[in-house]
Design a protein around this motif. Structure first.
Motif, PDB file in Angstrom:
ATOM      1  N   TYR A 134       0.833  -1.211   0.000  1.00  0.00           N
ATOM      2  CA  TYR A 134       0.000   0.000   0.000  1.00  0.00           C
ATOM      3  C   TYR A 134       0.866   1.260   0.000  1.00  0.00           C
ATOM      4  O   TYR A 134       0.410   2.334   0.410  1.00  0.00           O
ATOM      5  N   SER A 135       2.102   1.132  -0.472  1.00  0.00           N
ATOM      6  CA  SER A 135       3.043   2.261  -0.419  1.00  0.00           C
ATOM      7  C   SER A 135       3.031   3.119  -1.676  1.00  0.00           C
ATOM      8  O   SER A 135       3.796   4.078  -1.766  1.00  0.00           O
ATOM      9  N   ASP A 136       2.178   2.779  -2.655  1.00  0.00           N
ATOM     10  CA  ASP A 136       2.220   3.507  -3.925  1.00  0.00           C
ATOM     11  C   ASP A 136       1.916   4.995  -3.750  1.00  0.00           C
ATOM     12  O   ASP A 136       2.575   5.850  -4.354  1.00  0.00           O
ATOM     13  N   THR A 137       0.921   5.326  -2.929  1.00  0.00           N
ATOM     14  CA  THR A 137       0.588   6.743  -2.741  1.00  0.00           C
ATOM     15  C   THR A 137       1.676   7.471  -1.963  1.00  0.00           C
ATOM     16  O   THR A 137       1.958   8.642  -2.236  1.00  0.00           O
ATOM     17  N   ASP A 138       2.305   6.781  -1.013  1.00  0.00           N
ATOM     18  CA  ASP A 138       3.370   7.410  -0.218  1.00  0.00           C
ATOM     19  C   ASP A 138       4.588   7.722  -1.081  1.00  0.00           C
ATOM     20  O   ASP A 138       5.161   8.816  -0.997  1.00  0.00           O
ATOM     21  N   VAL A 139       4.990   6.759  -1.903  1.00  0.00           N
ATOM     22  CA  VAL A 139       6.162   6.990  -2.749  1.00  0.00           C
ATOM     23  C   VAL A 139       5.844   8.024  -3.825  1.00  0.00           C
ATOM     24  O   VAL A 139       6.707   8.837  -4.205  1.00  0.00           O
ATOM     25  N   ALA A 140       4.591   8.045  -4.309  1.00  0.00           N
ATOM     26  CA  ALA A 140       4.189   9.048  -5.297  1.00  0.00           C
ATOM     27  C   ALA A 140       4.241  10.449  -4.692  1.00  0.00           C
ATOM     28  O   ALA A 140       4.702  11.397  -5.345  1.00  0.00           O
ATOM     29  N   GLU A 141       3.784  10.567  -3.473  1.00  0.00           N
ATOM     30  CA  GLU A 141       3.827  11.871  -2.796  1.00  0.00           C
ATOM     31  C   GLU A 141       5.268  12.335  -2.603  1.00  0.00           C
ATOM     32  O   GLU A 141       5.598  13.516  -2.799  1.00  0.00           O
ATOM     33  N   TYR A 142       6.147  11.390  -2.247  1.00  0.00           N
ATOM     34  CA  TYR A 142       7.568  11.725  -2.052  1.00  0.00           C
ATOM     35  C   TYR A 142       8.193  12.197  -3.365  1.00  0.00           C
ATOM     36  O   TYR A 142       8.931  13.199  -3.393  1.00  0.00           O
ATOM     37  N   ILE A 143       7.904  11.483  -4.459  1.00  0.00           N
ATOM     38  CA  ILE A 143       8.459  11.871  -5.759  1.00  0.00           C
ATOM     39  C   ILE A 143       7.942  13.251  -6.169  1.00  0.00           C
ATOM     40  O   ILE A 143       8.695  14.090  -6.675  1.00  0.00           O
ATOM     41  N   PHE A 144       6.652  13.481  -5.952  1.00  0.00           N
ATOM     42  CA  PHE A 144       6.041  14.748  -6.354  1.00  0.00           C
ATOM     43  C   PHE A 144       6.627  15.929  -5.590  1.00  0.00           C
ATOM     44  O   PHE A 144       6.911  16.979  -6.175  1.00  0.00           O
ATOM     45  N   LYS A 145       6.837  15.743  -4.295  1.00  0.00           N
ATOM     46  CA  LYS A 145       7.291  16.862  -3.460  1.00  0.00           C
ATOM     47  C   LYS A 145       8.812  17.028  -3.467  1.00  0.00           C
ATOM     48  O   LYS A 145       9.319  18.152  -3.521  1.00  0.00           O
ATOM     49  N   ALA A 146       9.550  15.914  -3.431  1.00  0.00           N
ATOM     50  CA  ALA A 146      11.009  15.994  -3.281  1.00  0.00           C
ATOM     51  C   ALA A 146      11.762  16.008  -4.610  1.00  0.00           C
ATOM     52  O   ALA A 146      12.905  16.460  -4.658  1.00  0.00           O
ATOM     53  N   ARG A 147      11.150  15.496  -5.688  1.00  0.00           N
ATOM     54  CA  ARG A 147      11.842  15.360  -6.970  1.00  0.00           C
ATOM     55  C   ARG A 147      13.227  14.726  -6.768  1.00  0.00           C
ATOM     56  O   ARG A 147      14.256  15.285  -7.127  1.00  0.00           O
ATOM     57  N   PRO A 148      13.258  13.519  -6.184  1.00  0.00           N
ATOM     58  CA  PRO A 148      14.534  12.927  -5.761  1.00  0.00           C
ATOM     59  C   PRO A 148      15.352  12.372  -6.922  1.00  0.00           C
ATOM     60  O   PRO A 148      14.835  12.105  -8.014  1.00  0.00           O
ATOM     61  N   SER A 149      16.646  12.181  -6.672  1.00  0.00           N
ATOM     62  CA  SER A 149      17.503  11.454  -7.609  1.00  0.00           C
ATOM     63  C   SER A 149      17.178   9.966  -7.487  1.00  0.00           C
ATOM     64  O   SER A 149      16.443   9.546  -6.583  1.00  0.00           O
ATOM     65  N   ILE A 150      17.733   9.156  -8.388  1.00  0.00           N
ATOM     66  CA  ILE A 150      17.480   7.714  -8.324  1.00  0.00           C
ATOM     67  C   ILE A 150      17.969   7.148  -6.994  1.00  0.00           C
ATOM     68  O   ILE A 150      17.267   6.368  -6.336  1.00  0.00           O
ATOM     69  N   ASN A 151      19.179   7.524  -6.573  1.00  0.00           N
ATOM     70  CA  ASN A 151      19.735   6.996  -5.323  1.00  0.00           C
ATOM     71  C   ASN A 151      18.877   7.391  -4.123  1.00  0.00           C
ATOM     72  O   ASN A 151      18.640   6.567  -3.224  1.00  0.00           O
ATOM     73  N   ALA A 152      18.403   8.630  -4.112  1.00  0.00           N
ATOM     74  CA  ALA A 152      17.561   9.080  -3.006  1.00  0.00           C
ATOM     75  C   ALA A 152      16.243   8.318  -2.989  1.00  0.00           C
ATOM     76  O   ALA A 152      15.729   7.957  -1.921  1.00  0.00           O
ATOM     77  N   LEU A 153      15.702   8.049  -4.178  1.00  0.00           N
ATOM     78  CA  LEU A 153      14.440   7.305  -4.265  1.00  0.00           C
ATOM     79  C   LEU A 153      14.631   5.859  -3.820  1.00  0.00           C
ATOM     80  O   LEU A 153      13.768   5.294  -3.135  1.00  0.00           O
ATOM     81  N   VAL A 154      15.761   5.258  -4.199  1.00  0.00           N
ATOM     82  CA  VAL A 154      16.060   3.890  -3.761  1.00  0.00           C
ATOM     83  C   VAL A 154      16.145   3.833  -2.242  1.00  0.00           C
ATOM     84  O   VAL A 154      15.573   2.938  -1.602  1.00  0.00           O
ATOM     85  N   ASN A 155      16.862   4.779  -1.645  1.00  0.00           N
ATOM     86  CA  ASN A 155      17.010   4.799  -0.191  1.00  0.00           C
ATOM     87  C   ASN A 155      15.671   4.982   0.511  1.00  0.00           C
ATOM     88  O   ASN A 155      15.401   4.345   1.536  1.00  0.00           O
ATOM     89  N   TYR A 156      14.821   5.833  -0.057  1.00  0.00           N
ATOM     90  CA  TYR A 156      13.526   6.085   0.574  1.00  0.00           C
ATOM     91  C   TYR A 156      12.611   4.870   0.453  1.00  0.00           C
ATOM     92  O   TYR A 156      12.035   4.408   1.439  1.00  0.00           O
ATOM     93  N   LEU A 157      12.485   4.327  -0.782  1.00  0.00           N
ATOM     94  CA  LEU A 157      11.547   3.227  -1.008  1.00  0.00           C
ATOM     95  C   LEU A 157      12.013   1.929  -0.367  1.00  0.00           C
ATOM     96  O   LEU A 157      11.221   1.234   0.283  1.00  0.00           O
ATOM     97  N   CYS A 158      13.287   1.609  -0.537  1.00  0.00           N
ATOM     98  CA  CYS A 158      13.784   0.294  -0.104  1.00  0.00           C
ATOM     99  C   CYS A 158      14.327   0.293   1.317  1.00  0.00           C
ATOM    100  O   CYS A 158      14.516  -0.790   1.897  1.00  0.00           O
ATOM    101  N   GLY A 159      14.577   1.486   1.853  1.00  0.00           N
ATOM    102  CA  GLY A 159      15.081   1.568   3.218  1.00  0.00           C
ATOM    103  C   GLY A 159      14.049   2.111   4.179  1.00  0.00           C
ATOM    104  O   GLY A 159      13.583   1.404   5.081  1.00  0.00           O
ATOM    105  N   ASP A 160      13.650   3.348   3.973  1.00  0.00           N
ATOM    106  CA  ASP A 160      12.742   4.010   4.920  1.00  0.00           C
ATOM    107  C   ASP A 160      11.311   3.489   4.843  1.00  0.00           C
ATOM    108  O   ASP A 160      10.682   3.234   5.866  1.00  0.00           O
ATOM    109  N   LEU A 161      10.801   3.344   3.614  1.00  0.00           N
ATOM    110  CA  LEU A 161       9.375   3.062   3.451  1.00  0.00           C
ATOM    111  C   LEU A 161       9.025   1.584   3.559  1.00  0.00           C
ATOM    112  O   LEU A 161       8.145   1.197   4.333  1.00  0.00           O
ATOM    113  N   THR A 162       9.676   0.733   2.789  1.00  0.00           N
ATOM    114  CA  THR A 162       9.289  -0.683   2.736  1.00  0.00           C
ATOM    115  C   THR A 162      10.223  -1.614   3.497  1.00  0.00           C
ATOM    116  O   THR A 162       9.862  -2.770   3.743  1.00  0.00           O
TER     117      THR A 162
END
Length: 268
Positions: free
Chosen positions: A130-158
């Motif tokens: 159920y993390s699709d909306t959370d990761v979408a919100e993060y991408i929309f607000k933070a405009r992260p790099s690939i590495n930052a997105l990997v760390n957020y999705l695979c470390g912090d979120l899931t």
């Protein structure tokens, strides 16, 4: 439903039947659940990479408009669904044994969807949950790099990469070899997915029109009901006047009028 929409649905149905006739030659494949712990972290990283690329691609397509959070949510919801274009990356991946580990290898072309394909889809769905909306919100607000997105999705979120993958069993049965699709088959599947997407978009576009029609129908029905109830109340008023003058036949009028009002209200 317009003629164009009807023809689109028929065309999509014909394509679907054709695809089913082709795929029915082989038995349906199922995910190998026992492989999930060995590929979960790698799948999560691939999800992050694909999300980042798909969002950038969408942004380029709609430029100079800015991509909306809802559009990013749509991408995140579809990235693990093999029926959607956003999940085409799964078809390029081969699960390869390397020592006591499993490695996801991008073959650069789409392959037949066998048990390995279904396994990656299953791992993807379990990671996203159920993390699709959370990761979408993060991408929309933070405009992260690939590495930052990997760390957020695979470390912090899931937490998909919080635990190191265990070694694979020595008696693990290898998966099927990667078999590339023919160019015609790959093109046919892309057309089918594209047509299905267009049909869904047409349905979404038609919603406001249908909503207006429904509201208008309710309004008209409400006016008709009010008119019917007003007539029945008028008959009751006449009965009341007849009661004062002692009219016996007026009781039947009352019963009929009251029954009419009750029936009308129940029908609503």
């Amino acid at each position: 439903m317009g003629r164009r929409t009807t023809s689109t649905l028929l065309f999509s149905a014909l394509l679907l039947l054709l695809m089913q006739s082709v795929s029915s030659k082989n038995p349906p494949s199922i995910a190998r659940k026992e492989d999930l712990p060995f590929i979960r972290c790698q799948v999560c990283r691939k999800i992050a990479e694909e999300l980042h690329g798909l969002v950038q691609k969408k942004q380029t397509q709609i430029s100079p408009k800015m991509i909306s959070e809802l559009q990013i949510i749509d991408i995140a919801e579809n990235v693990c669904n093999l029926k959607k274009e956003e999940s085409d990356w799964i078809l390029r991946i081969d699960i390869v044994e390397k020592g006591d580990t499993l490695e996801l290898v991008d073959q650069g072309t789409e392959g037949q969807c066998n048990s390995e394909c279904k396994t990656i889809e299953r791992a993807c769905q379990e990671v996203m949950g159920y993390s699709d909306t959370d990761v979408a919100e993060y991408i929309f607000k933070a405009r992260p790099s690939i590495n930052a997105l990997v760390n957020y999705l695979c470390g912090d979120l899931t937490k998909a990469c919080s635990v190191k993958a265990p070694p694979i069993p020595k008696d693990r049965i290898p998966g099927e070899p990667f078999v590339a699709k023919s160019s015609k088959e790959a093109e046919m599947e892309k057309i089918l997915k594209s047509m299905q997407g267009k049909v869904l978009r047409q349905k979404e576009t038609a919603k406001p029109e249908w909503k207006g029609r429904i509201l208008e129908g309710v309004k008209q029905s409400g006016a008709a009901i009010k008119k019917h109830v007003d007539r029945s109340l008028y008959r009751i008023q006449k009965w009341w006047g007849g009661k004062k003058t002692g009219g016996k036949a007026s009781k039947a009028v009352l019963v009929t009028a009251l029954a009419s009002v009750v029936y009308t209200l129940i029908a609503v």
